[in-house]
Design a protein around this motif. Structure first.
Motif, mmCIF file in Angstrom:
data_model
loop_
_atom_site.group_PDB
_atom_site.id
_atom_site.type_symbol
_atom_site.label_atom_id
_atom_site.label_comp_id
_atom_site.label_asym_id
_atom_site.label_seq_id
_atom_site.Cartn_x
_atom_site.Cartn_y
_atom_site.Cartn_z
ATOM 1 N N UNK A 137 139.618 -24.978 41.274
ATOM 2 C CA UNK A 137 140.772 -25.077 42.170
ATOM 3 C C UNK A 137 140.711 -23.962 43.197
ATOM 4 N N UNK A 138 140.407 -24.267 44.464
ATOM 5 C CA UNK A 138 140.580 -23.254 45.524
ATOM 6 C C UNK A 138 142.067 -23.086 45.803
ATOM 7 N N UNK A 139 142.575 -21.878 45.645
ATOM 8 C CA UNK A 139 144.014 -21.641 45.713
ATOM 9 C C UNK A 139 144.632 -22.157 47.004
ATOM 10 N N UNK A 140 143.958 -21.979 48.131
ATOM 11 C CA UNK A 140 144.502 -22.373 49.436
ATOM 12 C C UNK A 140 143.845 -23.631 49.983
ATOM 13 N N UNK A 141 143.162 -24.379 49.133
ATOM 14 C CA UNK A 141 142.497 -25.581 49.604
ATOM 15 C C UNK A 141 141.192 -25.239 50.310
ATOM 16 N N UNK A 142 140.516 -26.269 50.755
ATOM 17 C CA UNK A 142 139.259 -26.068 51.456
ATOM 18 C C UNK A 142 138.988 -27.256 52.357
ATOM 19 N N UNK A 143 138.256 -27.013 53.435
ATOM 20 C CA UNK A 143 137.963 -28.083 54.381
ATOM 21 C C UNK A 143 137.127 -29.174 53.739
ATOM 22 N N UNK A 144 136.185 -28.791 52.883
ATOM 23 C CA UNK A 144 135.371 -29.767 52.162
ATOM 24 C C UNK A 144 136.084 -30.080 50.860
ATOM 25 N N UNK A 145 136.514 -31.309 50.704
ATOM 26 C CA UNK A 145 137.324 -31.678 49.557
ATOM 27 C C UNK A 145 136.627 -31.435 48.232
ATOM 28 N N UNK A 146 137.339 -30.929 47.262
ATOM 29 C CA UNK A 146 136.845 -30.725 45.903
ATOM 30 C C UNK A 146 137.672 -31.600 44.977
ATOM 31 N N UNK A 147 137.007 -32.291 44.078
ATOM 32 C CA UNK A 147 137.687 -33.216 43.182
ATOM 33 C C UNK A 147 138.714 -32.477 42.337
ATOM 34 N N UNK A 148 139.882 -33.102 42.179
ATOM 35 C CA UNK A 148 140.912 -32.529 41.313
ATOM 36 C C UNK A 148 140.629 -32.816 39.846
ATOM 37 N N UNK A 149 139.692 -33.748 39.565
ATOM 38 C CA UNK A 149 139.302 -34.050 38.188
ATOM 39 C C UNK A 149 138.300 -33.013 37.694
ATOM 40 N N UNK A 150 138.231 -32.878 36.388
ATOM 41 C CA UNK A 150 137.320 -31.908 35.798
ATOM 42 C C UNK A 150 135.880 -32.391 35.917
ATOM 43 N N UNK A 151 134.986 -31.446 36.178
ATOM 44 C CA UNK A 151 133.557 -31.758 36.216
ATOM 45 C C UNK A 151 133.033 -31.774 34.786
ATOM 46 N N UNK A 152 132.143 -32.737 34.501
ATOM 47 C CA UNK A 152 131.639 -32.917 33.139
ATOM 48 C C UNK A 152 130.366 -32.114 32.878
ATOM 49 N N UNK A 153 129.810 -31.511 33.914
ATOM 50 C CA UNK A 153 128.601 -30.713 33.710
ATOM 51 C C UNK A 153 128.704 -29.430 34.522
ATOM 52 N N UNK A 154 128.000 -28.401 34.048
ATOM 53 C CA UNK A 154 128.016 -27.119 34.738
ATOM 54 C C UNK A 154 127.344 -27.216 36.095
ATOM 55 N N UNK A 155 126.302 -28.053 36.207
ATOM 56 C CA UNK A 155 125.610 -28.194 37.488
ATOM 57 C C UNK A 155 126.537 -28.748 38.556
ATOM 58 N N UNK A 156 127.349 -29.762 38.206
ATOM 59 C CA UNK A 156 128.287 -30.322 39.187
ATOM 60 C C UNK A 156 129.328 -29.284 39.590
ATOM 61 N N UNK A 157 129.796 -28.511 38.616
ATOM 62 C CA UNK A 157 130.791 -27.485 38.928
ATOM 63 C C UNK A 157 130.198 -26.403 39.826
ATOM 64 N N UNK A 158 128.960 -26.011 39.584
ATOM 65 C CA UNK A 158 128.326 -24.989 40.416
ATOM 66 C C UNK A 158 128.113 -25.485 41.834
ATOM 67 N N UNK A 159 127.787 -26.755 41.977
ATOM 68 C CA UNK A 159 127.624 -27.321 43.320
ATOM 69 C C UNK A 159 128.944 -27.315 44.077
ATOM 70 N N UNK A 160 130.029 -27.676 43.385
ATOM 71 C CA UNK A 160 131.349 -27.650 44.024
ATOM 72 C C UNK A 160 131.776 -26.226 44.339
ATOM 73 N N UNK A 161 131.431 -25.292 43.477
ATOM 74 C CA UNK A 161 131.790 -23.888 43.710
ATOM 75 C C UNK A 161 131.200 -23.372 45.019
ATOM 76 N N UNK A 162 129.995 -23.820 45.353
ATOM 77 C CA UNK A 162 129.359 -23.364 46.573
ATOM 78 C C UNK A 162 130.075 -23.795 47.831
ATOM 79 N N UNK A 163 130.901 -24.838 47.764
ATOM 80 C CA UNK A 163 131.609 -25.339 48.951
ATOM 81 C C UNK A 163 132.947 -24.665 49.182
#
Length: 802
Positions: A137-163
């Motif tokens: 959860x980016x506290x103030x949102x982000x221009x590139x949308x991040x899913x509000x659903x939980x990621x099922x793998x660490x790789x997907x979460x790390x990819x979203x973290x980079x955005x």
């Protein structure tokens, strides 16, 4: 035992009372009948009574248990062991909140804070056990949308973290906790939770007082500290136009405040004024730690502005970039006007003759707004329309930005026009003085709360004019402690100087404003009935037709879902200043889409000496503020979602938004009400100078053309500059420590310092599938109930035959 959805468990317990109530009611349902064979029936019932009672009690118990079990199953219970660490290999649901507010862009030799926060999140994600779920959860949102659903793998979460990137928005802890609570509710089938909040933990982002109530419904929260090694920042703390409005012939005065915090002074700091992205002036200053310097820039905004119109010019001020660059520049969309119509109504009007000593009550106010009254060739700020109540026509009001009525005895002949003017968005100032008649104003303008007068008036006055030499005058003054509204805050004047300034005028006579609670209750009742809403499936604003005001108000005061008491509170009158005897001096009230101000004393010299002192500067600011309120609000003090009304004739035009970096996006016109249209700006994450381009509505590309094609061939109707600023609350760089966080949360937050690792272990959690067993048991009990009913029928029949 804990629950993910405790309300379901409570509901199950409440509903479980139902079978008991039905059982008790059925026991009392009988009728007394005289029957010859009753003795034989009574003997049969006595033999079967024990069986029937046992059956009923057993069914009652089963039905009650079924409802309780069903409610508990819906509540999704789980077992937690307080103080017992969970199995480190047990999968869990991690909710990671990254603070990406403005201050997280601070950069030093160690890098940016946002990058440090992402690094700490990355290290944690790489350690989570397989099978875990991760919500980012980016506290103030982000221009590139991040899913509000939980990621099922660490790789997907790390990819979203980079955005996740830094924004210029303001971060708040309460928002972070609400987001974490919602994320936990979306993953109910995994009760083991870890909530991590990573940020710089600025004091301005944490609420005042204890936050234990805000932590309810959340598992243990880890607060991760990410702070700079050095705390030094210089920023623009204020940037405004002195008179709120600029004209095309006089120099506009810009007020700039620059503040510095740090261990060392800031020397040779250049402060530059920029107009339309061109530097026009600069000053070099020196700032000591903790010092704030106020600067003034003067510049004439020579722009072609049609008479009676307003154009906005983009202005900005900047300083050289430091560790935190977002607050090194501030922006202002300056309204530039030419001959805005302002109507002044008094008892003399056009018959005013200074050579004969005949002055209308509005004379001093006209001189304030237009010092050169007789210069016909000068195009100044306003265009004066001086009228008497007999000569005033509705056409005088149609394009007026402000109407001032002073020393009028009875407004009956113009009350309808004034009411319609204010309802459509006009600003009206009413002043007593002269032959002002409170009774006539109550009858015409108060109208039992349905008129435009803010509050009813007493028929008796406070004091009297000094002309009456038979009595000693009752002199009273303004009470500076009550003059706290922005109307009275003058640039470069301290609070002590303001207090001295406002005690200069003496008042001899004033109209008493009635502030009784029953009167306010009556007004509130009238507001509920007269809010111009149509009750139905949807609330739609009703405008009186035809609408004759030629300009639209910049803010939609009534909105479809705002018909509630809290919202109506803002439409109740407000006292904006009092005399030292406690009586009201200035009363303000929103009426329809406009506003009315009532000055209980006169604005000429007989009732007071106000206009003979420098305190009259406050009246100048009040009038200019009211005029500026009629312009579109094109300067935002922080990066938030907002609405911008557009001209009704442009509702079918095409709009494009150009960001400070040059990115162009399409904007859709929305209907705010029956007669108001505009643009809604959502998901803006950067401060800066934006520009809205209005394209010719007949210049739409054909249906076969590519929507991404170049639109440079389309004709431009006009440009609308938008100034979006950062909220400077985060510029102070004051951080909380572990002790402050523990005290604020009552020990319910786990502090993770710079050298500490984010804990993988949490409270031991088990029994996450207990709800399935509870639901299965409820179904088994339903089957048992059915069998008992089937078995009881033959037994009851046999007992009756016996």
């Amino acid at each position: 035992m804990s629950f993910f959805a405790l309300p379901f468990a409570i509901a199950g317990l409440i509903v479980a009372i139902g079978p008991f109530l039905i059982h008790m009611l059925n026991r009392r349902r009988f009728r007394v009948m005289e029957w010859a064979a009753m003795d034989f029936l009574r003997q049969a019932l006595e033999r079967n009574r024990k069986f029937l009672r046992l059956r009923d009690l057993l069914l009652l118990l089963l039905r009650t248990l079924v409802l309780i079990l069903f409610g508990l199953a819906m509540a999704r219970p789980y077992l937690s062991s307080s103080g017992v660490a969970a199995d480190p290999d047990q999968p869990f649901h991690a909710v990671i909140i990254i603070d990406n507010s403005m201050s997280m862009g601070l950069e030093n030799l160690e890098g940016r804070l946002i990058d440090k926060a992402k690094a700490r999140a990355r290290a944690f994600i790489e350690r989570v056990p397989p099978g875990s779920r991760i919500t980012l959860i980016p506290l103030c949102g982000t221009e590139i949308g991040i899913s509000s659903d939980a990621y099922r793998s660490a790789d997907d979460a790390l990819e979203a973290l980079g955005s996740i990137n830094k924004t210029d928005r303001l971060g708040e802890l309460r928002v972070a906790l609400d987001l974490a609570r919602d994320a936990c509710q979306r993953e109910l089938d995994m009760p083991a939770k870890r909530v991590i909040f990573i940020g710089d933990q600025q004091r301005s982002n944490w609420p005042q007082g204890n936050i234990e109530a805000s932590l309810e419904g959340l598992p243990e929260v880890q607060v991760v500290q990410v702070q700079p090694s050095t705390r030094e920042n210089t920023w623009i703390s204020r940037f405004e136009l002195r008179d709120a409005i600029a004209d095309t012939s006089s120099p506009a005065t810009f007020i700039v405040e620059v503040r510095h915090e740090g261990a060392e002074p800031r020397k040779g700091l250049e402060v530059s004024l920029i107009i339309d992205r061109v530097e026009v002036a600069s000053q070099v200053i020196e700032l000591q730690p903790g010092q704030t310097r106020e600067l003034e820039f003067e510049f004439t905004l020579e722009r072609p502005v049609d008479s009676g119109e307003v154009e906005h010019v983009m202005a900005s001020v900047k300083i050289p970039a430091d560790q935190l660059t977002s607050d090194d520049q501030a922006f202002l969309a300056v309204p530039v006007v030419s001959e805005l119509p302002v109507v002044f109504v008094d008892s003399i009007g056009e018959d005013e003759n200074p050579s004969e000593g005949r002055y209308g009550e509005t004379f001093h106010l006209r001189r304030l707004l237009a010092p050169v009254i007789s210069a016909e060739d000068s195009r100044g700020l306003i265009k004066i329309r001086h009228r008497s109540i007999r000569s005033l026509e509705r056409t005088d009001l149609e394009d007026a930005r402000l109407v001032i009525v002073a020393a009028i005895a009875d407004p009956t002949s113009i009350k309808d026009w004034l009411m319609e003017y204010v309802e459509q968005g006009g600003r009206l100032v009413i002043a007593a003085g002269g032959k002002f008649d409170p009774r006539a104003w109550n009858d015409s303008a108060w109208a039992d709360g349905k008129g435009f007068l803010p509050l009813p008036l007493s028929e008796s006055f406070i004091g009297f004019v000094p002309d009456d030499t038979s009595r000693e005058p009752e002199i009273f003054q303004l009470d500076p402690k009550t003059l706290t509204h922005s109307y009275y805050q003058l640039p470069s004047v301290s609070q002590e100087e303001l207090a001295d300034l406002f005690t200069l005028p003496y008042f001899f006579k004033a109209t008493e404003v009635l502030e009784d609670v029953p009167i306010r209750a009556k007004l509130e009742e009238a507001l509920v009935l007269e809010t111009r809403f149509v009750q139905g499936t949807s609330n739609k604003q009703v405008q009186k037709e035809p609408r004759w005001l030629r300009w639209s108000p910049p803010e939609l005061l009534f909105k479809g879902n705002d018909n509630n008491k809290d919202y109506l509170q803002r439409f109740l009158p407000s006292i904006r200043g009092r005399y030292d005897n406690g009586k009201a001096y200035l009363v303000e009230r929103i009426v329809g889409q406009g506003k009315t101000l009532f000055i209980s004393s006169g604005v000429y010299s007989k009732w007071n000496t106000f206009t003979r002192t420098y305190a009259v500067l406050a009246m100048d600011k009040i009038l200019r503020s009211l005029i500026s309120e009629t312009f579109p609000h094109q300067t935002q003090s922080e990066v938030v979602d907002f609405q911008l009304p557009v001209r009704i004739e442009e509702r079918r035009s095409r709009f494009q938004l150009t960001s400070p970096t040059g990115v162009v996006s399409e904007m859709m016109v929305e209907a705010f009400s029956q007669n108001q249209f505009g643009l809604t700006f959502r998901q803006l994450f950067a401060a800066g100078d934006y520009q809205v381009t209005v394209l010719d509505r007949d210049a739409f590309p054909s249906a076969q053309s590519n929507s991404n094609s170049d639109n440079s061939h389309l004709s431009r109707v006009r440009e609308i500059p938008l100034a979006i600023n950062v909220h400077t609350a985060e510029s102070e760089l004051t951080y909380l420590n572990e002790e402050a966080v523990t005290e604020t949360s009552g020990g319910k937050l786990n502090w993770v310092g710079e050298d500490d690792s984010i804990l993988i272990e949490g409270i031991g959690v088990g029994g996450e599938h207990l709800w399935k067993w509870l639901m299965s048991l409820a179904l088994i009990l339903l089957v048992v109930e059915s069998l008992i009913i089937l078995m009881a029928k033959p037994q009851a029949k046999a007992g009756a035959e016996a």
